[in-house]
Scaffold this motif. Structure first.
Motif, PDB file in Angstrom:
ATOM      1  N   VAL A 125      -9.847  -1.798 -11.330  1.00 26.35           N
ATOM      2  CA  VAL A 125      -9.642  -2.198  -9.936  1.00 26.35           C
ATOM      3  C   VAL A 125      -8.154  -2.421  -9.668  1.00 26.35           C
ATOM      4  CG1 VAL A 125      -9.990  -4.696 -10.159  1.00 26.35           C
ATOM      5  CG2 VAL A 125     -10.608  -3.578  -8.084  1.00 26.35           C
ATOM      6  N   ILE A 126      -7.397  -2.882 -10.674  1.00 28.02           N
ATOM      7  CA  ILE A 126      -5.946  -3.015 -10.474  1.00 28.02           C
ATOM      8  C   ILE A 126      -5.310  -1.649 -10.228  1.00 28.02           C
ATOM      9  CG2 ILE A 126      -3.814  -3.508 -11.701  1.00 28.02           C
ATOM     10  CD1 ILE A 126      -5.122  -5.909 -12.912  1.00 28.02           C
ATOM     11  N   VAL A 127      -5.641  -0.671 -11.103  1.00 28.35           N
ATOM     12  CA  VAL A 127      -5.051   0.669 -10.967  1.00 28.35           C
ATOM     13  C   VAL A 127      -5.442   1.297  -9.639  1.00 28.35           C
ATOM     14  CG1 VAL A 127      -5.145   2.992 -11.899  1.00 28.35           C
ATOM     15  CG2 VAL A 127      -4.842   1.094 -13.415  1.00 28.35           C
ATOM     16  N   LEU A 128      -6.727   1.168  -9.269  1.00 26.21           N
ATOM     17  CA  LEU A 128      -7.229   1.820  -8.061  1.00 26.21           C
ATOM     18  C   LEU A 128      -6.583   1.238  -6.812  1.00 26.21           C
ATOM     19  CD1 LEU A 128      -9.189   3.806  -6.890  1.00 26.21           C
ATOM     20  CD2 LEU A 128     -10.939   2.087  -6.975  1.00 26.21           C
ATOM     21  N   VAL A 129      -6.513  -0.092  -6.727  1.00 23.62           N
ATOM     22  CA  VAL A 129      -5.967  -0.713  -5.518  1.00 23.62           C
ATOM     23  C   VAL A 129      -4.475  -0.442  -5.399  1.00 23.62           C
ATOM     24  CG1 VAL A 129      -5.526  -2.937  -4.459  1.00 23.62           C
ATOM     25  CG2 VAL A 129      -7.739  -2.441  -5.322  1.00 23.62           C
ATOM     26  N   MET A 130      -3.754  -0.451  -6.541  1.00 25.69           N
ATOM     27  CA  MET A 130      -2.315  -0.177  -6.443  1.00 25.69           C
ATOM     28  C   MET A 130      -2.048   1.272  -6.073  1.00 25.69           C
ATOM     29  SD  MET A 130      -0.668  -2.469  -9.436  1.00 25.69           S
ATOM     30  CE  MET A 130       0.998  -2.061  -9.056  1.00 25.69           C
ATOM     31  N   ALA A 131      -2.839   2.204  -6.611  1.00 28.17           N
ATOM     32  CA  ALA A 131      -2.642   3.612  -6.254  1.00 28.17           C
ATOM     33  C   ALA A 131      -2.951   3.837  -4.787  1.00 28.17           C
ATOM     34  CB  ALA A 131      -3.532   4.496  -7.125  1.00 28.17           C
ATOM     35  N   TYR A 132      -4.011   3.206  -4.283  1.00 33.96           N
ATOM     36  CA  TYR A 132      -4.365   3.393  -2.874  1.00 33.96           C
ATOM     37  C   TYR A 132      -3.297   2.785  -1.978  1.00 33.96           C
ATOM     38  CZ  TYR A 132      -7.122   3.465   1.341  1.00 33.96           C
ATOM     39  OH  TYR A 132      -7.556   3.713   2.597  1.00 33.96           O
ATOM     40  N   ALA A 133      -2.790   1.597  -2.339  1.00 40.03           N
ATOM     41  CA  ALA A 133      -1.801   0.948  -1.483  1.00 40.03           C
ATOM     42  C   ALA A 133      -0.491   1.712  -1.467  1.00 40.03           C
ATOM     43  CB  ALA A 133      -1.560  -0.482  -1.965  1.00 40.03           C
ATOM     44  N   SER A 134      -0.149   2.387  -2.576  1.00 42.23           N
ATOM     45  CA  SER A 134       1.102   3.144  -2.560  1.00 42.23           C
ATOM     46  C   SER A 134       0.948   4.481  -1.870  1.00 42.23           C
ATOM     47  CB  SER A 134       1.604   3.358  -3.986  1.00 42.23           C
ATOM     48  OG  SER A 134       0.661   4.124  -4.684  1.00 42.23           O
ATOM     49  N   SER A 135      -0.290   4.907  -1.583  1.00 45.06           N
ATOM     50  CA  SER A 135      -0.459   6.177  -0.889  1.00 45.06           C
ATOM     51  C   SER A 135      -0.593   5.990   0.611  1.00 45.06           C
ATOM     52  CB  SER A 135      -1.697   6.908  -1.418  1.00 45.06           C
ATOM     53  OG  SER A 135      -2.848   6.252  -0.961  1.00 45.06           O
ATOM     54  N   VAL A 136      -0.826   4.754   1.065  1.00 52.73           N
ATOM     55  CA  VAL A 136      -0.980   4.511   2.496  1.00 52.73           C
ATOM     56  C   VAL A 136       0.403   4.379   3.123  1.00 52.73           C
ATOM     57  CG1 VAL A 136      -1.826   2.867   4.172  1.00 52.73           C
ATOM     58  CG2 VAL A 136      -3.210   3.464   2.236  1.00 52.73           C
TER      59      VAL A 136
END
Lengths: 119, 90, 158
Positions: free
Chosen positions: C142-153
């Motif tokens: 969940v850490i990896v997923l949320v950080m990747a999503y936030a850096s793509s927005v």
């Protein structure tokens, strides 16, 4: 002198990280420095627990001829290092999230420019 | 030179002196001093915990409270990351 | 970040089951071989991060919500504390190993010295390994997923 080389390596790693934390101005580089310090601490714990010629303290199919209180490395520093690594990952994730948030808010990563409070 | 650099150089020098003298006060590499606790764990891990792996027996049985605190730290870190990014979604 | 090319996706499709099997093996044999809940959980979470790299975080977010992963992590933590409290009930010590030597589940005591790998040993340690494994898998993913999503927005609602 030769038996102190692992401790010298530990001190060198901690110094590299401390240099990055104290003299760099970029927040990402400061985070990298903190991570290097933490690696040095992990290496220090492992180095403290090593016994000369020891094998890992696991009894599943030992190498033949192992005497087992004296021929194994100490298990407690290894367990504490295991704990320390996972804590390091958690703290690293939290630090990088804060850095991303700071970059979005201030538009820069220079620690001299984000000192003043904005709005 | 600004004030921050001077303070940083001072801290760096003090820590350097401290560390380089403390290297030679530790026991030599490969010859640990106090090993009573670890010898007891190595000798009794198969009888007391029924496990072949000494490190796992230390992590989950002899020092279970450390693992409990570590799990708490992991939980709070995940909660912190989700809290920081909670406004990003959608 | 959207998905990568077809070569990368095909390679990840082949490698992902092998990574999962290896990580689950490390978790399940944590009381016999080097490894355990933390290491195996980190391996499985790396495999999931590989999925995020290959397919893009938006696609992964459509498949699984982060609230579900977060509740998985809570399940792991609650299971860990529950096993510890069962030790308080059955052997009157918090974190007591009440299954070791009882000839029940995981209750065999191995012989002293170098032994073979008997899976049915260890007392409560395999259960704790499993709980911590679930916790670490869900937490790191969940850490990896949320950080990747936030850096793509592009735009944040700050």
């Amino acid at each position: 002198m030769i038996e102190y080389i692992p401790f010298i390596a530990v001190v060198t790693m901690i110094f590299i990280g401390l240099y990055a934390v104290l003299f760099r101005r970029n927040l990402i580089k400061i985070v990298i420095g903190i991570s290097i310090i933490e690696s040095g601490v992990n290496l220090f714990l492992i180095t403290l627990g090593y016994r000369e010629g020891g094998v890992a303290p696991i009894f599943t199919s030992l190498p033949p001829g192992t005497t087992y209180p004296a021929g194994m490395v100490l298990p407690v520093p290894q367990a504490l290092t295991l704990t320390s690594i996972v804590i390091g990952v958690a703290v690293l994730a939290l630090m990088l999230s804060l850095v991303m948030h700071i970059y979005r808010k201030y538009g820069t990563l220079d620690v001299r420019k984000i000192r003043r409070l904005k709005e | 030179m600004e004030k921050r650099t001077i303070v940083a150089v001072l801290v760096f020098a003090i820590v350097a002196v401290f560390f380089f003298f403390s290297i030679f006060l530790i026991h030599p590499f490969g010859k640990p001093g106090q090993v009573n606790m670890d010898d007891h764990i190595i000798a009794n891990t198969q009888n007391e915990t029924g496990t072949n792996n000494g490190v796992t027996s230390v992590v989950f049985d002899y020092r279970g409270f450390d693992t409990l605190g570590e799990a708490t730290i992991l939980f709070s870190a995940v909660a912190g990351v989700l809290m920081i990014f909670r406004r990003v979604k959608q | 970040m959207s998905g990568m090319s077809k070569i990368v996706k095909t390679s990840v499709n082949i490698l992902f089951p092998l990574t999962m099997i290896f990580g689950l093996y490390v978790i399940a044999h944590g009381h016999l071989t080097p490894g355990g809940g933390f290491q195996g959980g980190a391996i499985v979470a790396s495999g999931c991060a590989m999925i995020v790299v290959a397919y893009g975080s938006k696609w992964v977010f459509k498949q699984i919500k982060e609230k579900r992963l977060s509740s998985f992590e809570s399940i792991g933590g609650v299971g860990f504390i529950t096993v510890a409290l069962l030790g308080l009930v059955f052997s009157s010590v918090f974190f007591g190993n009440f299954l070791a030597g009882s000839n029940l589940l995981f209750g065999t005591t191995p012989a002293t010295g170098s032994t073979g790998a008997d899976f049915n040993t260890g007392g409560v340690l395999p259960l704790m390994n499993f709980a911590v494994g679930v916790k670490v898998i869900a937490g790191l993913f969940v850490i990896v997923l949320v950080m990747a999503y936030a850096s793509s927005v592009k735009e944040w609602d700050t």
